[in-house]
Scaffold this motif. Sequence first.
Motif, PDB file in Angstrom:
ATOM      1  N   PRO A   1     -18.113 -52.839  32.627  1.00  0.00           N
ATOM      2  CA  PRO A   1     -17.110 -52.368  33.590  1.00  0.00           C
ATOM      3  C   PRO A   1     -16.678 -50.930  33.297  1.00  0.00           C
ATOM      4  CG  PRO A   1     -16.502 -54.525  32.737  1.00  0.00           C
ATOM      5  CD  PRO A   1     -17.692 -54.067  31.950  1.00  0.00           C
TER       6      PRO A   1
ATOM      7  N   ASN B   1      -3.904 -51.771  38.627  1.00  0.00           N
ATOM      8  CA  ASN B   1      -4.657 -50.977  37.656  1.00  0.00           C
ATOM      9  C   ASN B   1      -6.019 -51.604  37.370  1.00  0.00           C
ATOM     10  OD1 ASN B   1      -5.629 -49.658  35.358  1.00  0.00           O
ATOM     11  ND2 ASN B   1      -3.555 -49.189  34.681  1.00  0.00           N
ATOM     12  N   PRO B   2      -7.097 -50.907  37.769  1.00  0.00           N
ATOM     13  CA  PRO B   2      -8.432 -51.500  37.636  1.00  0.00           C
ATOM     14  C   PRO B   2      -8.797 -51.785  36.186  1.00  0.00           C
ATOM     15  CG  PRO B   2      -8.545 -49.283  38.611  1.00  0.00           C
ATOM     16  CD  PRO B   2      -7.115 -49.577  38.363  1.00  0.00           C
ATOM     17  N   ASP B   3      -8.244 -51.004  35.248  1.00  0.00           N
ATOM     18  CA  ASP B   3      -8.631 -51.196  33.846  1.00  0.00           C
ATOM     19  C   ASP B   3      -7.944 -52.383  33.199  1.00  0.00           C
ATOM     20  OD1 ASP B   3     -10.482 -49.174  33.344  1.00  0.00           O
ATOM     21  OD2 ASP B   3      -8.883 -47.686  33.369  1.00  0.00           O
ATOM     22  N   ASN B   4      -6.803 -52.779  33.738  1.00  0.00           N
ATOM     23  CA  ASN B   4      -6.011 -53.791  33.050  1.00  0.00           C
ATOM     24  C   ASN B   4      -6.203 -55.201  33.573  1.00  0.00           C
ATOM     25  OD1 ASN B   4      -5.088 -51.545  31.841  1.00  0.00           O
ATOM     26  ND2 ASN B   4      -2.978 -51.723  32.498  1.00  0.00           N
ATOM     27  N   GLN B   5      -7.234 -55.442  34.365  1.00  0.00           N
ATOM     28  CA  GLN B   5      -7.426 -56.807  34.832  1.00  0.00           C
ATOM     29  C   GLN B   5      -8.849 -57.295  34.673  1.00  0.00           C
ATOM     30  OE1 GLN B   5      -6.857 -57.181  39.088  1.00  0.00           O
ATOM     31  NE2 GLN B   5      -6.904 -54.975  39.293  1.00  0.00           N
ATOM     32  N   ILE B   6      -9.705 -56.453  34.101  1.00  0.00           N
ATOM     33  CA  ILE B   6     -11.075 -56.896  33.851  1.00  0.00           C
ATOM     34  C   ILE B   6     -11.163 -57.394  32.417  1.00  0.00           C
ATOM     35  CG2 ILE B   6     -13.477 -56.154  33.698  1.00  0.00           C
ATOM     36  CD1 ILE B   6     -13.023 -54.441  36.096  1.00  0.00           C
ATOM     37  N   ILE B   7     -11.546 -58.651  32.265  1.00  0.00           N
ATOM     38  CA  ILE B   7     -11.522 -59.288  30.960  1.00  0.00           C
ATOM     39  C   ILE B   7     -12.897 -59.246  30.311  1.00  0.00           C
ATOM     40  CG2 ILE B   7     -11.155 -61.512  29.800  1.00  0.00           C
ATOM     41  CD1 ILE B   7      -9.331 -61.428  32.840  1.00  0.00           C
ATOM     42  N   GLY B   8     -13.937 -59.351  31.138  1.00  0.00           N
ATOM     43  CA  GLY B   8     -15.291 -59.464  30.601  1.00  0.00           C
ATOM     44  C   GLY B   8     -15.858 -58.136  30.143  1.00  0.00           C
TER      45      GLY B   8
ATOM     46  N   ASP C   1     -17.198 -61.103  33.668  1.00  0.00           N
ATOM     47  CA  ASP C   1     -15.831 -61.047  34.182  1.00  0.00           C
ATOM     48  C   ASP C   1     -15.663 -61.929  35.410  1.00  0.00           C
ATOM     49  OD1 ASP C   1     -13.140 -59.769  34.068  1.00  0.00           O
ATOM     50  OD2 ASP C   1     -13.707 -59.347  36.125  1.00  0.00           O
TER      51      ASP C   1
ATOM     52  N   TYR D   1      -0.631 -38.853  35.957  1.00  0.00           N
ATOM     53  CA  TYR D   1       0.332 -39.821  35.426  1.00  0.00           C
ATOM     54  C   TYR D   1       1.092 -39.255  34.222  1.00  0.00           C
ATOM     55  CZ  TYR D   1      -2.316 -42.923  38.422  1.00  0.00           C
ATOM     56  OH  TYR D   1      -2.928 -43.478  39.495  1.00  0.00           O
TER      57      TYR D   1
ATOM     58  N   PHE E   1      -4.751 -56.865  41.169  1.00  0.00           N
ATOM     59  CA  PHE E   1      -3.632 -55.991  40.829  1.00  0.00           C
ATOM     60  C   PHE E   1      -3.987 -54.514  40.956  1.00  0.00           C
ATOM     61  CE2 PHE E   1      -3.117 -60.006  38.686  1.00  0.00           C
ATOM     62  CZ  PHE E   1      -1.788 -60.321  38.914  1.00  0.00           C
TER      63      PHE E   1
ATOM     64  N   MET F   1      -4.414 -46.400  42.665  1.00  0.00           N
ATOM     65  CA  MET F   1      -4.930 -45.504  41.630  1.00  0.00           C
ATOM     66  C   MET F   1      -6.326 -44.984  41.948  1.00  0.00           C
ATOM     67  SD  MET F   1      -3.515 -47.548  38.318  1.00  0.00           S
ATOM     68  CE  MET F   1      -3.588 -46.194  37.160  1.00  0.00           C
TER      69      MET F   1
ATOM     70  N   ALA G   1      -2.921 -60.908  34.688  1.00  0.00           N
ATOM     71  CA  ALA G   1      -4.188 -61.048  35.405  1.00  0.00           C
ATOM     72  C   ALA G   1      -4.932 -62.301  34.943  1.00  0.00           C
ATOM     73  CB  ALA G   1      -5.052 -59.810  35.189  1.00  0.00           C
TER      74      ALA G   1
END
Lengths: 281, 269, 285
Positions: free
Chosen positions: C145, C96-103, C109, A90, C94, C177, B221
């Motif tokens: 995560p 990007n795996p890193d940008n949607q996990i909140i917990g 999560d 990237y 979505f 990704m 999200a």
Amino acid sequence: MLEFVDVEYYYDSDMPGATPALRDINLKIEDGEFVGIIGHTGSGKSTLVQHMNGLLNPTKGKYIYDGTVIDAKSGNLKELRAKVGLVFQYPEHQLFEATVLEDVCFGPKNMGLTDDECKKRAVEALDKVGVDAKYYDASPFELSGGQKRRVAIAGVLAMSPRVLVLDEPTAGLDPEGRHDLLNMLKTLNDEGMTIVLVSHSMDDVAKYARRLVVIDNAYIAFDGTPTEVFSHKSELVNMGLNVPQITGIMQSLKSNGFDVDDTLFDVDAAAESIMKCLDRK
Amino acid sequence: MLRDITLGQYYPADSLLHKLDPRVKIVGTIIYIAILFVADNVWGYLLAAMALGVMIVMSKVPVRFIFKGMRAIIFLLMITVVFNVFLTPGRVLFQWKAIKITYEGLLIAGTMAIRLIFLIVGTSIMTLTTTPNQLTDALEALMSPFKKIKLPVHEVAMMMSIALRFIPILMEETDKIMKAQMARGAGFDSKRLTDRAKSLIPLLVPLFVSAFRRANDLAMAMEARCYRGGERTRMKPLQYCSRDYMSYAVLWIVLIGAIVIRVLLPAMV
Amino acid sequence: MELIKTKDCVYEYVKHDADGNECGKVRAVDGVSLDVEQGDFIAILGANGSGKSTFAKHLNAILVPNEGSVYVDGKLTSDPDNVWDVRQCTGMVFQNPDNQIIGQLVEEDVGFGPENLCVPTNEIWQRVEESLKAVGMYAYRKKSPAKLSGGQKQRVSIAGVLAMHPKCIVLDEPTAMLDPKGRKEVIRAARALNDVENISIILITHYMEEVIYANKVFIIDNGKVVMQGTPKEIFARVDELKQVGLEVPQVTLLAHELKSRGLNIADAVLTEAELIEELKKCSNL
């Protein structure tokens, strides 16, 4: 020429029980080669390529570029980094200047070139990656994803490296973008540049690289021509990799009694081989 | 170096401290800090040291891991000590030209250093044994009276929790961008301050862009998962049980002990 | 009744130049109409910038159409009163795996969605357990995560959506990704939910191999649906796909090539096994 001699690398060498990210690496890459480095996420392939321009130094063993040993004590790494260009995964995430042209000039500027020379190199590089002159004054952040990536690659090419190392350059691109990029690399290679292409996609590298190095669990598992490497299908599958789809099909055909060449990975060649086999019957 | 900061990190283990209600841990930490500042003689510090020792043992977090976090503040510690040693007036023990070291200076520097170390270790034990989510839940619960004066307590707590979650991701990103720019010949080790500041631009701009992109993604999200602030239920609601009440009792006793020590026993200075 | 019905959905946004002045409109989605039934597995394909992700965001009321309409479970998404019902009905995963996990923990999560829906505590735990088991991540419930691989993170995200008991899950380039192993994990999880739970899946992607399991494929180019049909129908049109910047799976391409060389093979062969069968037929003749 790049050469790794018994290289071992630890990220936390002072921690007891640390596992090496690289182990027993012996690898020689000659000028003008097109090498594919394959391994799944976490296999150590990214660690390996970061040695190539001195971002990381071996914990044990030696890394030699053109006869010079590169280690923590090597003074001017800028010179090495201009010769061995490294494009990260990237790469568009590293863009920062106000215009495309200025961003591509960043590398040459760091090499201490004059403004005119920087600009000349930047224009050449942008031309090579196929970015049109009308975008030179645009903000890099306004471009589409594929264009951003090209600009970022141009940023490394503008340093006129002799070796270009790319870490997963096709990640996230659509099929067309992928083909364009790989074909561009092929052209650069034809012009004499050494290309090292890191990927987890066999299909991407098979058609372009003339030599494949498979990294698994910090070791070099295989090193040879694509044909040689693909003959180890079961080992590759165990490593979480696979042979190219076409090779897989040909291998299945062969085990089903078809007398075809099971080392092929190109659609046309495979079709040719199947036709011949059927004609014979 | 960035990896060394253990402050604010969670260390998973199965200990009494881990199981304790996070509200107790926050109140406990506040009481512990109070004890540190109430202490003005050897016995007071001994009491604090004992409390700390008991907490470390109870937490089941390796001591080495706890003290790794100290590396980050060693500089701060040195400055405090140096200032106090050389700049406190009092009985002179040693003098060389304008530089003099006083008995009071040594004493204050020593106690300051102890306080600072105790403070950092004590608070890091809280964060090491409490997940950031529990921490923010507890903060929210403890601060809920402020909701009455229209303070966005829940929102602030949520922001903190997200910030904590993204710290390691952004650190990794910093490392990556730095390497990518170094590959383009950038140097981050220039001697001159102005050059150094300038060299940060290629690092900071992409980092900000990335942080905003992540923030945007995350907000989307969260909304997609029906987050709308305010009214929510809890997967892990905070509920006091007997060990929490016991802990409160112990905490108050120790605090009273500290006050008694201060009142009854003579101060050091 | 259709679960999702979009009619002539149009989404435009205003483009600004460097000085912030308006400089024309971009039609990212240009009159898309499609229906999704309960239990469907739909794939939406398109090159980068084709408008497929913008369209996907309409199914979850993150975006609402400028023209036309989107109905989810009979509810109009552009009515602000329906937003939360729509989002509960169609979950979204979505890229990007890193940008949607909140917990901070996997289980926390997955519990985030039910918490927002005001589900009682006991039931949240039950839903978290079920959802994590459905994607094969139950063993990781106490993990952070950050310690998971990309494919595992995406499966956690799927579980997070699943815990909201949706009727449909929209996966917006969930594998873009990931490495091949992670890609397989995610697609397998999505297929299992479709098979076992009868949840409708809408998969947005540009990887052709992921599409062959779909029962309906839509190809989007320049914001318009340019082709639709079963995977077989779509993949028979190799040349048209090339024109919109896509390609067919290598197996299909090989079969196509053999056919054009005069072999009598069926159109649009999708799997290796099919091709071998076809070739066996040819060699017997």
